[in-house]
Design a protein around this motif. Structure first.
Motif, PDB file in Angstrom:
ATOM      1  N   GLY A  87      33.092  59.972  16.466  1.00  9.51           N
ATOM      2  CA  GLY A  87      34.865  60.579  17.863  1.00  9.51           C
ATOM      3  C   GLY A  87      36.007  61.097  17.435  1.00  9.51           C
ATOM      4  O   GLY A  87      36.812  61.894  17.710  1.00  9.51           O
ATOM      5  N   ALA A  88      35.626  61.132  15.519  1.00  9.41           N
ATOM      6  CA  ALA A  88      37.057  62.666  15.094  1.00  9.41           C
ATOM      7  C   ALA A  88      36.451  62.962  15.264  1.00  9.41           C
ATOM      8  O   ALA A  88      37.378  64.713  15.381  1.00  9.41           O
ATOM      9  N   ALA A  89      34.915  63.950  15.679  1.00  8.30           N
ATOM     10  CA  ALA A  89      34.878  64.993  16.168  1.00  8.30           C
ATOM     11  C   ALA A  89      34.455  65.744  16.631  1.00  8.30           C
ATOM     12  O   ALA A  89      35.117  67.060  17.623  1.00  8.30           O
ATOM     13  N   ALA A  90      34.742  64.394  17.543  1.00  5.74           N
ATOM     14  CA  ALA A  90      35.118  64.397  19.279  1.00  5.74           C
ATOM     15  C   ALA A  90      37.171  64.995  19.427  1.00  5.74           C
ATOM     16  O   ALA A  90      37.216  65.821  20.313  1.00  5.74           O
ATOM     17  N   GLU A  91      37.304  64.598  18.711  1.00  9.09           N
ATOM     18  CA  GLU A  91      39.181  65.062  19.464  1.00  9.09           C
ATOM     19  C   GLU A  91      39.034  65.872  18.939  1.00  9.09           C
ATOM     20  O   GLU A  91      40.200  67.071  19.484  1.00  9.09           O
ATOM     21  N   LYS A  92      38.778  67.127  17.893  1.00 10.94           N
ATOM     22  CA  LYS A  92      38.939  68.264  17.686  1.00 10.94           C
ATOM     23  C   LYS A  92      38.538  69.081  17.997  1.00 10.94           C
ATOM     24  O   LYS A  92      39.110  70.119  18.479  1.00 10.94           O
ATOM     25  N   GLN A  93      37.704  68.945  18.553  1.00 10.79           N
ATOM     26  CA  GLN A  93      36.895  69.854  19.595  1.00 10.79           C
ATOM     27  C   GLN A  93      38.083  70.569  20.855  1.00 10.79           C
ATOM     28  O   GLN A  93      38.723  69.507  21.710  1.00 10.79           O
ATOM     29  N   LYS A 145      34.035  58.340  21.270  1.00  8.84           N
ATOM     30  CA  LYS A 145      35.066  59.102  22.170  1.00  8.84           C
ATOM     31  C   LYS A 145      36.467  59.120  21.500  1.00  8.84           C
ATOM     32  O   LYS A 145      36.884  59.918  22.596  1.00  8.84           O
ATOM     33  N   GLY A 146      37.044  59.038  20.673  1.00 12.43           N
ATOM     34  CA  GLY A 146      37.481  59.181  19.842  1.00 12.43           C
ATOM     35  C   GLY A 146      38.015  57.563  20.396  1.00 12.43           C
ATOM     36  O   GLY A 146      39.894  57.918  19.769  1.00 12.43           O
ATOM     37  N   GLY A 147      38.686  56.415  20.290  1.00 20.19           N
ATOM     38  CA  GLY A 147      39.167  55.240  20.847  1.00 20.19           C
ATOM     39  C   GLY A 147      39.256  54.614  19.542  1.00 20.19           C
ATOM     40  O   GLY A 147      39.227  55.358  18.248  1.00 20.19           O
ATOM     41  N   MET A 148      40.133  53.843  19.811  1.00 22.89           N
ATOM     42  CA  MET A 148      40.807  53.480  19.174  1.00 22.89           C
ATOM     43  C   MET A 148      40.370  52.002  18.478  1.00 22.89           C
ATOM     44  O   MET A 148      39.701  51.833  19.652  1.00 22.89           O
TER      45      MET A 148
END
Length: 154
Positions: free
Chosen positions: A148-154, A109-112
């Motif tokens: 997660g990084a890809a999801a954050e960009k969308q 999900k892009g979480g840390m």
């Protein structure tokens, strides 16, 4: 206020400072303070706490150093730990499959990492150790982080 000897001795059983004073020694002496820490550590081990938790409880990470410096203390630790095995905390897996899945889901999900660990109920240190030991887990972790990084960009 009247003190009864029985009350004093009862209190000494739970107060290392009082016990040291009743033995005729100065509880503020550095040597006595170290002795009281060692006694408290052994007491916690005898109650079944793992060594690391006992160190945390006394607020000192010196037990390893004490064992190295004092063979009698090292022997006492071994004897007390062996005698208390029946009372020790049961061993449980540090990282369960459910915890891994919760961790990876949060990463996807892009979480840390820190937040994913908190949600999974594990420490970041435990996850990084697992990652270092387990190449397959490291690859899955990396993919989850990329997702997660890809999801954050969308």
């Amino acid at each position: 206020m009247k003190l009864h000897p029985a009350d004093v001795w009862h209190t000494a059983a739970t107060s290392p400072r009082l016990a040291v004073a009743l033995a005729g020694r100065d509880p503020d002496d550095l040597g006595e303070q170290g002795r009281m820490e060692r006694a408290h550590y052994l007491y916690l081990i005898a109650l079944g706490l793992p060594a690391a938790r006992a160190e945390q409880a006394i607020g000192s990470m010196n037990a390893g150093k004490w064992r190295g410096q004092d063979p009698n203390f090292a022997l006492a630790c071994k004897v007390v730990a062996k005698a208390s095995q029946a009372y020790a905390q049961p061993k449980r897996p540090r990282i369960t499959p459910d915890a891994i899945e919760r961790f990876l889901t949060e990463l996807r999900k892009g979480g840390m990492v820190k937040d994913a660990c908190a949600l999974a109920g594990v420490t970041p240190a435990a996850m990084y150790q697992r990652r270092k030991r387990d190449g397959d887990f490291a690859r899955v972790w990396n993919q989850a982080a990329r997702d997660g990084a890809a999801a954050e960009k969308q």
